[in-house]
Design an enzyme around this catalytic site. Structure first.
Site, PDB file in Angstrom:
ATOM      1  N   TYR A   7       0.721  -1.312   0.044  1.00 50.10           N
ATOM      2  CA  TYR A   7      -0.060  -0.007  -0.076  1.00 50.10           C
ATOM      3  C   TYR A   7       0.789   1.233   0.008  1.00 50.10           C
ATOM      4  O   TYR A   7       2.041   1.152  -0.021  1.00 50.10           O
ATOM      5  CB  TYR A   7      -0.706  -0.052   1.046  1.00 50.10           C
ATOM      6  CG  TYR A   7      -0.240   0.201   2.670  1.00 50.10           C
ATOM      7  CD1 TYR A   7      -0.459   1.327   3.290  1.00 50.10           C
ATOM      8  CD2 TYR A   7       0.585  -0.831   3.269  1.00 50.10           C
ATOM      9  CE1 TYR A   7      -0.080   1.474   4.448  1.00 50.10           C
ATOM     10  CE2 TYR A   7       0.919  -0.654   4.275  1.00 50.10           C
ATOM     11  CZ  TYR A   7       1.032   0.672   5.103  1.00 50.10           C
ATOM     12  OH  TYR A   7       1.435   0.750   6.578  1.00 50.10           O
ATOM     13  N   ASP A  34       1.918   4.638   1.960  1.00 48.01           N
ATOM     14  CA  ASP A  34       2.293   4.896   3.519  1.00 48.01           C
ATOM     15  C   ASP A  34       3.195   6.286   3.009  1.00 48.01           C
ATOM     16  O   ASP A  34       4.197   6.024   3.141  1.00 48.01           O
ATOM     17  CB  ASP A  34       2.590   4.017   4.208  1.00 48.01           C
ATOM     18  CG  ASP A  34       2.675   4.060   5.760  1.00 48.01           C
ATOM     19  OD1 ASP A  34       2.018   5.310   6.129  1.00 48.01           O
ATOM     20  OD2 ASP A  34       3.446   3.643   6.257  1.00 48.01           O
ATOM     21  N   SER A  56       4.419  -4.613   3.745  1.00 50.90           N
ATOM     22  CA  SER A  56       4.347  -5.384   4.999  1.00 50.90           C
ATOM     23  C   SER A  56       4.274  -6.850   4.927  1.00 50.90           C
ATOM     24  O   SER A  56       3.410  -7.482   4.311  1.00 50.90           O
ATOM     25  CB  SER A  56       3.188  -4.701   5.792  1.00 50.90           C
ATOM     26  OG  SER A  56       3.270  -3.394   5.950  1.00 50.90           O
ATOM     27  N   HIS A 107      10.426  -1.232   9.672  1.00 53.55           N
ATOM     28  CA  HIS A 107       9.882  -1.426  11.186  1.00 53.55           C
ATOM     29  C   HIS A 107       9.914  -2.956  11.372  1.00 53.55           C
ATOM     30  O   HIS A 107       9.398  -3.786  10.317  1.00 53.55           O
ATOM     31  CB  HIS A 107       8.588  -0.696  11.235  1.00 53.55           C
ATOM     32  CG  HIS A 107       8.304   0.753  11.360  1.00 53.55           C
ATOM     33  ND1 HIS A 107       7.040   1.352  11.345  1.00 53.55           N
ATOM     34  CD2 HIS A 107       9.692   1.458  10.897  1.00 53.55           C
ATOM     35  CE1 HIS A 107       7.578   2.759  11.153  1.00 53.55           C
ATOM     36  NE2 HIS A 107       8.886   2.596  11.145  1.00 53.55           N
ATOM     37  N   HIS A 160       6.527  -2.685  18.630  1.00 52.22           N
ATOM     38  CA  HIS A 160       6.891  -2.223  17.109  1.00 52.22           C
ATOM     39  C   HIS A 160       8.343  -1.653  17.075  1.00 52.22           C
ATOM     40  O   HIS A 160       8.360  -0.353  17.798  1.00 52.22           O
ATOM     41  CB  HIS A 160       5.840  -1.280  17.008  1.00 52.22           C
ATOM     42  CG  HIS A 160       5.589  -0.567  15.590  1.00 52.22           C
ATOM     43  ND1 HIS A 160       5.617  -1.457  14.274  1.00 52.22           N
ATOM     44  CD2 HIS A 160       5.593   0.841  15.012  1.00 52.22           C
ATOM     45  CE1 HIS A 160       5.423  -0.773  13.458  1.00 52.22           C
ATOM     46  NE2 HIS A 160       5.452   0.580  13.882  1.00 52.22           N
TER      47      HIS A 160
END
Length: 506
Positions: A96, A98, A105, A159, A245
Site C-alpha cells: 500500500y 504509506d 508489510s 519497522h 513495534h
C-alpha cells in the site's frame, strides 16, 4: 531458548522518477502498487484493508493519546487518501501507499529465516512493479530504492514487529532493550554517506536511521522518533499479546545482516520475558550514544553505561551475547534448536571479526560491504567524503533493479553471502508462510479473491453472493489459521460460501 516467535517486517521504499525531482511521490507510489496489483485481478484488486480493529494512539505505558492533538501521520486507522492503492496479496502481505512511499508489510512468520525470506519477496514484488510501469505506454519509469533516507532531510521506515506476552513489564522492555538497539546497528546498519538529517555533514556512518531519532521512548514514528516505540496495537488477542513495534532498524539487503537483526532481537526479547538478565546494561544518554556509534565506522566510540563502565558498541553486543549464553546454560542446559544455534554462531563470528577487522564482514553486513565499495571508488577517483558522487553511489547501492543496484552486482559476482535461493523467494512472492494465520489470509485471497471484501492482520471479511450481510472471520490468534489447521478445510471448500458455512458449523 529460541529465536522462534511471531514476527514481521514493514519496509517503505524510496521512490523517484529519473530526471524529475518534482514528481508527486504519492502519485508515483500509487502507480507502483497499482502496477503490481493490476495483473492479479480478482485475487487482490477488490479486497480493501479493514481498519476496524486498529488503535494507533493506544500507548503501552497505560493511556491513549488525544486524537485531536495527534499528528496526522499517527492516525493509521484511517487511510491517508481513500483513493490510494491498498492491496492484500496472496502471500499474506500488505502492499500500500504509506506517507508517500510504497510500503510492503510482510506476512506474519515464526522465525528469522522466514522473516528474511518474505522480506526478500517484497524486494522482488517492488522490482516487478517497477518493470510493469516501465513497460506501460504513457507512464514514465519509476525507480525504487530499498533504503531509509533521501539525504535531503526525509527518512522512511523499516519497522520490525515481534509478538510478546502481554504480562511482560513494559518498563523491563525499555530498560533492557534500549542498550541493545543502541549497539545493534554495528551488526545490521545499512551504511550512509553523509551525517545529520539532511546528509550535509561530511563522512560515512554505520546506519541510515540513527540521525533521525530524538528521544528514548515515545508513541510517534515520523516525528520525535523514539528508540522504543510505545504503540500498543497487538493485531491479536490484546489480553494475551502485545506487539513490540521496533522502528529503529535499517532496510537490509545483505541476508546475514537481516537474519541477525531479527534473530538476535528475538533472543533478547526472550530474556526480557523470562526475567533472564543478571545485570543492568543501561546506557547513559542513549540517544546521544546512538548518534555517536553510527558516526564512527572505526567502532572505537565508547558508550558510557549507567554503572560507570565505558564500552564500545561491539563490546556491548558481547555483553548481550554472554547474557544469552548464561541463560541457556542455567535454564536449558545449553540445548536449543538448529536455527537458534545458527544465529548464535553467526552473531559470535561477526562480533569477533568486527573487533579484529570490520572489513572481514563485507560478505555479510550491509554497512561494511558498502563502505568497502565506497573506499575503493574514493581511492581510484581521488575523492573526499564530501564528493556528491559518493551520495549517488550510496543511492545506487539500494536500487532494486539487478542491472543497476550495486548490491545486486556484488551478488552476481558472488561477493555477498546468500541464505535463501531465488527459487525460494519466487515462491514466497506468491505463497504465504504455512505456520501462521497468514496462510489462511493468503489462501483465501488466492482461492476466493472476488468474494473477499476486506481483510486485516486479524480478520478476513467475505461478501458471499446471496447472503444479507458481510461474513467476518476473526483471526486473533496468529498461531491458528495455519496449513496444518485449515489446509484440508480450504482444499474441500471450492467456494467462499462453502467455507463460511463450514466455519459456522465448526
Amino acid at each position: 531458548m529460541t529465536v522462534r516467535r511471531v514476527m514481521g517486517i514493514e519496509t517503505e521504499y524510496g521512490v523517484a522518477t529519473p530526471g524529475d525531482s518534482t514528481a508527486n511521490a504519492m502519485l508515483l507510489s500509487s502507480q507502483v502498487v497499482n502496477a503490481y496489483a493490476a495483473p492479479l485481478g480478482s485475487r487482490a484488486g477488490r479486497a480493501r484493508w479493514d481498519y476496524e480493529d486498529e488503535a494507533p494512539l493506544r500507548d503501552a505505558r497505560g493511556w491513549e493519546a488525544c486524537r485531536e492533538a495527534a499528528d496526522p501521520s499517527q492516525l493509521t486507522d484511517v487511510p491517508e487518501d481513500p483513493g490510494l492503492a491498498n492491496v492484500i496479496l496472496t502471500n499474506g502481505a500488505r502492499l500500500y501507499v504509506d506517507h508517500a512511499h510504497p510500503e510492503y508489510s510482510s506476512p506474519e512468520v515464526t522465525n528469522p529465516r522466514d522473516a528474511l525470506l518474505w522480506d526478500k519477496a517484497g524486494e522482488r514484488i517492488m522490482l516487478d512493479a517497477a518493470r510493469r510501469i516501465a513497460a506501460t505506454p504513457g507512464l514514465r519509469p519509476v525507480n525504487l530504492y530499498k533504503n531509509n533516507t533521501d539525504n535531503k532531510g526525509a527518512s522512511y521506515g523499516t519497522h520490525e514487529n515481534y509478538l510478546m506476552r502481554r504480562e511482560t513489564s513494559f518498563a523491563a522492555i525499555i530498560r533492557n532493550l534500549v542498550p541493545f538497539l543502541v549497539s545493534r546497528q554495528v551488526v545490521c546498519g545499512a551504511g550512509r554517506v553523509g551525517r545529520g538529517q539532511d546528509g550535509t555533514g561530511t563522512g560515512f556512518q554505520i546506519t541510515q536511521r540513527a540521525d533521525f531519532f530524538e528521544v528514548e521512548v515515545g508513541l510517534e514514528t515520523t516525528l520525535k522518533r523514539p528508540i522504543i516505540n510505545t504503540r500498543d496495537e497487538p493485531h491479536a488477542n490484546a489480553d494475551r499479546f502485545r506487539r513490540l513495534h521496533v522502528i529503529i532498524g535499517d532496510a537490509n539487503l545483505c541476508e546475514v545482516a537481516a537474519l541477525l537483526k531479527t534473530g538476535t532481537t528475538a533472543l533478547v526479547l526472550e530474556l526480557i520475558e523470562q526475567d533472564g538478565f543478571s545485570r543492568d546494561l543501561s546506557v547513559h544518554r542513549p540517544v546521544a550514544a546512538l548518534h555517536a556509534v553510527s558516526h564512527d565506522p572505526t567502532l572505537r566510540t565508547l558508550i558510557r553505561l549507567e554503572d560507570g563502565r565505558r564500552v564500545t558498541a561491539v563490546q556491548l553486543q558481547w555483553l548481550y551475547l554472554e547474557q544469552v549464553h548464561e541463560y541457556l546454560a542455567d535454564r536449558h542446559g545449553g540445548v536449543t534448536d538448529p536455527l537458534t544455534e545458527e544465529v548464535l554462531r553467526r552473531w559470535e563470528s561477526v562480533l569477533l571479526r568486527l573487533e579484529r577487522d570490520p572489513m572481514s564482514c563485507a560478505r555479510e553486513l550491509d554497512w561494511v560491504a558498502k563502505l568497502r565499495l565506497l573506499e575503493g571508488f574514493r581511492e581510484r577517483e581521488g575523492l573526499a567524503w564530501d564528493a556528491a558522487r559518493l551520495q549517488l553511489i550510496d543511492l545506487q547501492w539500494a536500487d532494486v533493479r539487478p542491472e543497476k543496484g550495486l548490491y545486486h552486482r556484488l551478488v552476481a559476482r558472488g561477493q555477498v553471502e546468500r541464505l535463501v535461493s531465488d527459487e525460494e523467494i519466487e515462491r514466497a512472492v506468491r505463497h504465504p508462510p504455512e505456520d501462521t494465520r497468514a496462510y489462511f489470509r493468503g489462501r483465501c485471497l488466492a482461492q476466493y479473491g472476488e468474494h473477499v471484501a476486506a481483510a486485516s492482520w486479524d480478520s478476513v471479511i467475505f461478501d458471499v453472493p446471496g447472503r444479507g450481510s458481510l461474513q467476518r472471520v476473526p483471526t486473533l490468534d496468529p498461531s491458528r489459521g495455519t496449513r496444518e489447521h485449515v489446509g484440508t478445510l480450504l482444499d474441500r471448500c471450492p467456494t467462499a460460501g462453502d467455507l463460511v458455512d463450514a466455519l459456522a458449523g465448526a
